[in-house]
Design an enzyme around this catalytic site. Structure first.
Site, PDB file in Angstrom:
ATOM      1  N   ARG A 232     -24.442  10.514 -26.788  1.00  0.00           N
ATOM      2  CA  ARG A 232     -25.122   9.771 -25.715  1.00  0.00           C
ATOM      3  C   ARG A 232     -25.100  10.595 -24.428  1.00  0.00           C
ATOM      4  O   ARG A 232     -24.538  11.695 -24.390  1.00  0.00           O
ATOM      5  CB  ARG A 232     -24.448   8.422 -25.496  1.00  0.00           C
ATOM      6  CG  ARG A 232     -23.042   8.541 -24.945  1.00  0.00           C
ATOM      7  CD  ARG A 232     -22.409   7.175 -24.672  1.00  0.00           C
ATOM      8  NE  ARG A 232     -21.353   7.306 -23.665  1.00  0.00           N
ATOM      9  CZ  ARG A 232     -20.589   6.309 -23.255  1.00  0.00           C
ATOM     10  NH1 ARG A 232     -20.752   5.107 -23.761  1.00  0.00           N
ATOM     11  NH2 ARG A 232     -19.674   6.507 -22.321  1.00  0.00           N
ATOM     12  N   GLY A 233     -25.705  10.027 -23.387  1.00  0.00           N
ATOM     13  CA  GLY A 233     -25.616  10.605 -22.039  1.00  0.00           C
ATOM     14  C   GLY A 233     -26.112  12.041 -21.975  1.00  0.00           C
ATOM     15  O   GLY A 233     -27.126  12.414 -22.580  1.00  0.00           O
ATOM     16  N   ASP A 276     -13.147  14.619 -33.602  1.00  0.00           N
ATOM     17  CA  ASP A 276     -12.518  14.495 -32.285  1.00  0.00           C
ATOM     18  C   ASP A 276     -12.199  15.916 -31.801  1.00  0.00           C
ATOM     19  O   ASP A 276     -11.495  16.657 -32.499  1.00  0.00           O
ATOM     20  CB  ASP A 276     -11.236  13.651 -32.429  1.00  0.00           C
ATOM     21  CG  ASP A 276     -10.622  13.318 -31.079  1.00  0.00           C
ATOM     22  OD1 ASP A 276     -10.655  14.182 -30.178  1.00  0.00           O
ATOM     23  OD2 ASP A 276     -10.096  12.204 -30.924  1.00  0.00           O
ATOM     24  N   ALA A 304     -18.120  17.140 -24.255  1.00  0.00           N
ATOM     25  CA  ALA A 304     -17.337  15.905 -24.462  1.00  0.00           C
ATOM     26  C   ALA A 304     -16.402  15.708 -23.284  1.00  0.00           C
ATOM     27  O   ALA A 304     -15.728  16.647 -22.846  1.00  0.00           O
ATOM     28  CB  ALA A 304     -16.543  15.993 -25.761  1.00  0.00           C
ATOM     29  N   LEU A 312      -3.374   8.114  -7.855  1.00  0.00           N
ATOM     30  CA  LEU A 312      -2.219   8.805  -8.445  1.00  0.00           C
ATOM     31  C   LEU A 312      -0.970   7.920  -8.411  1.00  0.00           C
ATOM     32  O   LEU A 312      -0.156   7.942  -9.336  1.00  0.00           O
ATOM     33  CB  LEU A 312      -1.977  10.137  -7.720  1.00  0.00           C
ATOM     34  CG  LEU A 312      -0.910  11.030  -8.339  1.00  0.00           C
ATOM     35  CD1 LEU A 312      -1.212  11.363  -9.801  1.00  0.00           C
ATOM     36  CD2 LEU A 312      -0.751  12.323  -7.531  1.00  0.00           C
ATOM     37  N   TYR A 371      -9.051  13.907 -13.567  1.00  0.00           N
ATOM     38  CA  TYR A 371     -10.399  14.415 -13.867  1.00  0.00           C
ATOM     39  C   TYR A 371     -10.688  15.696 -13.071  1.00  0.00           C
ATOM     40  O   TYR A 371     -11.197  16.678 -13.607  1.00  0.00           O
ATOM     41  CB  TYR A 371     -11.406  13.317 -13.524  1.00  0.00           C
ATOM     42  CG  TYR A 371     -12.840  13.598 -13.906  1.00  0.00           C
ATOM     43  CD1 TYR A 371     -13.252  13.509 -15.234  1.00  0.00           C
ATOM     44  CD2 TYR A 371     -13.793  13.911 -12.942  1.00  0.00           C
ATOM     45  CE1 TYR A 371     -14.583  13.744 -15.587  1.00  0.00           C
ATOM     46  CE2 TYR A 371     -15.120  14.142 -13.278  1.00  0.00           C
ATOM     47  CZ  TYR A 371     -15.507  14.048 -14.606  1.00  0.00           C
ATOM     48  OH  TYR A 371     -16.819  14.280 -14.946  1.00  0.00           O
ATOM     49  N   THR A 406     -25.741   7.940 -16.056  1.00  0.00           N
ATOM     50  CA  THR A 406     -25.370   7.789 -17.472  1.00  0.00           C
ATOM     51  C   THR A 406     -24.476   6.561 -17.636  1.00  0.00           C
ATOM     52  O   THR A 406     -24.066   5.939 -16.650  1.00  0.00           O
ATOM     53  CB  THR A 406     -24.567   9.004 -17.998  1.00  0.00           C
ATOM     54  OG1 THR A 406     -23.300   9.037 -17.342  1.00  0.00           O
ATOM     55  CG2 THR A 406     -25.294  10.324 -17.789  1.00  0.00           C
TER      56      THR A 406
END
Ligand code: NAD
Length: 465
Positions: A232-233, A276, A304, A312, A371, A406
């Site tokens: 997807r996306g 995966d 991915a 945090l 991220y 997305t």
């Protein structure tokens, strides 16, 4: 996901209200639709300008543009109702910032006649590295100032453009000619609708490596690509664009996304592999399938990715570690195999690795320590791979998307989503196809001189530029 505001301000009464109130008025962008790769490169004639020291190189650029059947002009006269499709400003000979005045002011005099989704592209030379070795040769400050000055100039021009027009630059290392294939390939990409959401960026052409494709419309003919996170996306769109450009594609996604993955891959006659990417043997399994099905593997797109946002102070070990495992540890481990000599590359196509970074990895983002660490890690990994990949005859590059519409960004809270969309020069989010087009360009044979770079696809988002 659609941007209702963009649709509203481009229709009837709401457009007039938005204008009156001085609200952002994002313009619909010119894009290459799937079946129309034959559309003209630019939406009007191309003006080639230069500083007085760069006229020879400007002539060479103009000759190239002519060979692509563009209407190329060297003076600023234009019919009353005509609009410039693009202005290319050749500044490769600059040795002092004062020499910028003439081409800059000439560019300024034609900007009001730039077509919607028009282009400004500068060609200049690399400035000295950020940290020259103290023991290295001295660098002459005036040329260094002139060359680095183009950076600030171009980024500011891009911020002044309207109606979906963009400004970007190619920065040539010393010794790279304007006629070298990656300069021509880069120029074509930046002029075209394929670069719709690339704005305010400078891309360095470090060498004259690369080859001209037999067919510019299908430059990946003969290539075999793997795309992770393909269900997807952005990943699904990368599959579609690579296939459109001629590649055979293997799509990878987790078993839970198996049905969606099959649908994406069937639509392009590709191959689906449920896997995966954090599995220890992920790279070997991908290679096995690619080799048994197609005989070789040439291009890897590490797409991915997951989000596990938390401040945090509230972060859990599970969220931090799961994110690093998918977004950076997996590509690192897979590249031990993919970047090794002899792994990637058939007869026709040079090895390429293209990875997904993010503007969060450049500017940082509240709630995204995990991220941003992973995505900044992608940028570092990509720089480190440039050497090993060039020894395999290939390249490693990254793209850093800004806000792209997305399912992933649909989870962003509504107000933050609106802010992310409007705080770019193009005043809107990008579409998955915009990222896919940049990846397809970096994967192409005509980008062989671009290596170790991260290209932002962010509409010149205000963060971290
Ligand atoms: P998405 O969530 O829509 O799609 C990601 C895909 O990756 C999904 O199909 C998912 O199943 C797959 N995936 C996740 N973990 C996997 C694993 N362990 N193994 C195999 N597949 C796995 O995300 P997207 O918005 O399309 O983003 C794609 C990439 O672009 C990501 O790396 C993301 O971080 C990056 N990116 C996205 C944006 C944006 O605005 N959407 C901005 C910057 C960067």
């Amino acid at each position: 996901m659609s941007d209702t505001y963009l649709e509203l301000v481009n229709s009837g009464p709401a457009a007039a209200v938005a204008k009156k109130l001085g609200l952002p008025r994002p313009a619909p962008l010119r894009r290459t639709d799937a079946d129309a790769v034959d559309q003209p490169l630019t939406p009007g004639p191309v003006l080639v300008l230069s500083d007085s020291a760069s006229t020879g190189e400007a002539d060479a650029v103009a000759a190239d543009l002519l060979s692509w059947d563009l209407d190329v002009r060297r003076d600023t006269r234009l019919g009353d109702h005509d609009r410039w499709g693009a202005v290319v400003v050749v500044l490769t000979g600059l040795t002092h910032p004062a020499q910028l005045s003439e081409p800059a002011l000439t560019l300024g005099s034609v900007l009001r006649k730039l077509a919607p989704s028009g282009r400004v592209v500068t060609l200049s030379r690399t400035a000295p590295p950020a940290l020259a070795a103290p023991s290295g040769d001295d660098v002459d400050p005036a040329p260094a100032a002139a060359r680095h000055g183009v950076d600030g100039f171009l980024r500011s021009v891009a911020k002044e453009l309207r109606a979906g027009a963009t400004g970007n630059g190619l920065v040539l290392a010393d010794g790279v000619e304007v006629s070298s294939v990656s300069v021509r390939g880069g120029l074509r990409f930046l002029l075209s609708a394929r670069s719709a959401f690339v704005d305010g960026q400078l891309l360095t052409v470090g060498t004259d490596a690369g080859t001209e494709p037999a067919d510019w419309r299908r430059p990946l003919t003969g290539a075999v690509a793997v795309v992770t996170g393909a269900a997807r996306g952005i990943g699904a769109e990368v599959v579609r664009v690579l296939a459109r450009d001629g590649a055979q594609v293997l799509g990878v996604d987790v078993p839970a996304a198996g049905e969606a993955l099959s649908a994406v891959m069937n639509a392009v006659g590709g191959t689906a592999l449920q896997l995966d990417v954090t599995a220890d043997d992920a790279a070997d399994r991908i290679l096995d399938v690619a080799r048994s099905r197609f005989g070789h593997l040439d291009l890897v797109v590490h797409n991915a990715g997951i989000l596990r946002d938390k401040l945090l102070a509230n972060m859990t070990p599970e969220k931090f570690e799961a994110l690093l495992a998918v977004n950076i540890a997996a590509p690192l481990r897979m590249n031990e195999t993919f970047a090794a000599p002899g792994t990637l590359g058939g007869q026709a196509v040079a090895p390429r690795i293209v990875s997904l970074a993010s503007t969060s990895g450049i500017a940082g983002n509240r709630g995204q320590t995990n991220y941003a660490a992973a995505k900044a890690g992608i940028i570092g990994m990509t720089r480190a791979l440039a050497g090993p990949m060039s020894r395999t005859g290939g390249t490693a590059n990254a793209v850093a998307p800004g806000f792209i519409e997305t399912d992933m960004t649909a989870t962003v809270p509504a107000v933050a989503r609106q802010i992310a969309r409007r705080t770019s020069s193009l005043q809107q989010g990008g579409l998955p196809v915009d990222v896919a087009e940049a990846i397809a360009f970096l994967a192409s044979p005509q980008a062989g001189g671009i290596n170790g770079q991260t290209l932002r696809v962010c509409g010149q988002m205000v963060v971290g530029q």
